[in-house]
Design a protein around this motif. Structure first.
Motif, PDB file in Angstrom:
ATOM      1  N   LYS A  80     -25.816 -35.879  48.949  1.00 12.65           N
ATOM      2  CA  LYS A  80     -24.414 -35.799  48.508  1.00 12.65           C
ATOM      3  C   LYS A  80     -24.346 -35.359  47.046  1.00 12.65           C
ATOM      4  N   LEU A  83     -25.188 -31.656  46.854  1.00 13.62           N
ATOM      5  CA  LEU A  83     -24.085 -30.821  47.341  1.00 13.62           C
ATOM      6  C   LEU A  83     -22.960 -30.754  46.311  1.00 13.62           C
ATOM      7  N   ASP A  84     -22.699 -31.857  45.648  1.00 13.27           N
ATOM      8  CA  ASP A  84     -21.686 -31.872  44.585  1.00 13.27           C
ATOM      9  C   ASP A  84     -22.072 -30.923  43.451  1.00 13.27           C
ATOM     10  N   SER A  87     -21.680 -27.314  44.618  1.00 12.41           N
ATOM     11  CA  SER A  87     -20.252 -26.991  44.700  1.00 12.41           C
ATOM     12  C   SER A  87     -19.688 -26.709  43.318  1.00 12.41           C
ATOM     13  N   ILE A 106     -15.986 -30.992  50.879  1.00 15.15           N
ATOM     14  CA  ILE A 106     -17.227 -31.249  51.612  1.00 15.15           C
ATOM     15  C   ILE A 106     -16.914 -31.706  53.033  1.00 15.15           C
ATOM     16  N   ARG A 107     -17.512 -31.009  53.968  1.00 17.25           N
ATOM     17  CA  ARG A 107     -17.367 -31.374  55.387  1.00 17.25           C
ATOM     18  C   ARG A 107     -18.765 -31.590  55.945  1.00 17.25           C
ATOM     19  N   ASP A 109     -22.370 -31.768  55.942  1.00 19.79           N
ATOM     20  CA  ASP A 109     -23.432 -31.347  55.026  1.00 19.79           C
ATOM     21  C   ASP A 109     -23.124 -29.995  54.394  1.00 19.79           C
ATOM     22  N   GLU A 110     -21.818 -29.634  54.341  1.00 22.04           N
ATOM     23  CA  GLU A 110     -21.442 -28.314  53.840  1.00 22.04           C
ATOM     24  C   GLU A 110     -20.166 -28.383  53.012  1.00 22.04           C
ATOM     25  N   ALA A 111     -20.100 -27.550  51.973  1.00 17.70           N
ATOM     26  CA  ALA A 111     -18.883 -27.404  51.167  1.00 17.70           C
ATOM     27  C   ALA A 111     -18.434 -25.952  51.250  1.00 17.70           C
ATOM     28  N   TYR A 129     -20.087 -20.794  51.010  1.00 13.74           N
ATOM     29  CA  TYR A 129     -20.400 -22.184  51.360  1.00 13.74           C
ATOM     30  C   TYR A 129     -21.787 -22.562  50.860  1.00 13.74           C
ATOM     31  N   GLN A 131     -24.783 -25.749  51.454  1.00 13.97           N
ATOM     32  CA  GLN A 131     -25.159 -26.812  52.380  1.00 13.97           C
ATOM     33  C   GLN A 131     -26.483 -27.434  51.944  1.00 13.97           C
TER      34      GLN A 131
END
Length: 244
Positions: A80, A83-84, A87, A106-107, A109-111, A129, A131
């Motif tokens: 997480k 991913l942040d 992003s 974030i959805r 494991d993907e943003a 995207y 991930q």
């Protein structure tokens, strides 16, 4: 003269005759939607208006919830955080270029980030995207074209030739919704580097815009004499082989 919507209605009507059960029901629903769209657009609408309305209808139709919820993708706290960070890099890159965009958040494991760009008069829908399973970043440029299924054969031949010479990314054709896009994915095991992101983003946008006109002509059946002869020869050879 029939527009692309009329052509699609005729094609779906013809395809529906050979189907039964759930497939027939889905085609009937799709056909009803097309016919309703035709009524809304009225008589002799501009071709660009028809294409835009048809593209939106197709995307909305196939993205409708089928009633079955997918199990949410679980990611660790470490993933997480990664991913942040990725992003944030994408968002900073978009802001620095003063582009208007939508952050879908974030959805699993993907943003996902969505934006539209006008490149030399060509309106591209861009998706970026990132991930974490695996760590990667993807850039997709959707061309403002809807494929007439009649020309799938020469189209796929053309896209294969263009992809052969691509150093980064490739053209993709989605048979389900008639959409063509140029996509590039790259690994980001140590996070997204903004300079590399900028380089690949430019490659995607320029590649999509550069080949747009050739692809558009093929999707609409605009062939010169030499191209027509080549397609007919290939079709004849294929028919001969199938009949053996």
């Amino acid at each position: 003269m029939a527009n692309v919507l009329d052509q699609m209605i005729a094609e779906v009507t013809k395809q529906k005759l050979g189907l039964d059960g759930e497939e027939a029901a889905l085609e009937e629903e799709f056909l009803s939607g097309l016919q309703a769209l035709k009524e809304v657009l009225g008589e002799d609408p501009p071709e660009e208006v028809v294409k835009e309305a048809l593209e939106k209808f197709i995307v909305d139709f196939f993205e409708e919830d089928d009633g079955e919820e997918e199990d949410p993708v679980e990611i660790s706290e470490e993933e997480k955080i990664a991913l942040d960070r990725d992003s944030s890099v994408v968002e900073k890159f978009l802001k620095e270029n003063d582009w208007s965009y939508e952050n879908q958040g974030i959805r699993g494991d993907e943003a996902l980030f969505e934006l539209g760009l006008d490149v030399e008069g060509i309106k591209l829908d861009i998706n970026v995207y990132c991930q974490v399973n695996p760590r990667a970043c993807g850039i997709e440029a959707v061309l403002p074209i809807l494929v007439d299924p009649t020309y799938e054969f020469p189209l796929c031949t053309l896209l294969a030739k263009k992809n052969y010479y691509m150093h980064y990314g490739s053209f993709k054709y989605d048979e389900d919704n008639g959409v063509i896009s140029f996509e590039l994915n790259f690994s980001t095991p140590h996070g997204i580097n903004k300079e590399i992101l900028a380089e690949y983003f430019q490659a995607v946008v320029e590649s999509a815009a550069y080949d747009y006109e050739d692809i558009r002509k093929t999707c609409q059946g605009q062939f010169n004499q030499e191209e027509t002869k080549m397609i007919l020869d290939m079709a004849k050879d294929l028919v001969k082989e199938i009949k053996k």
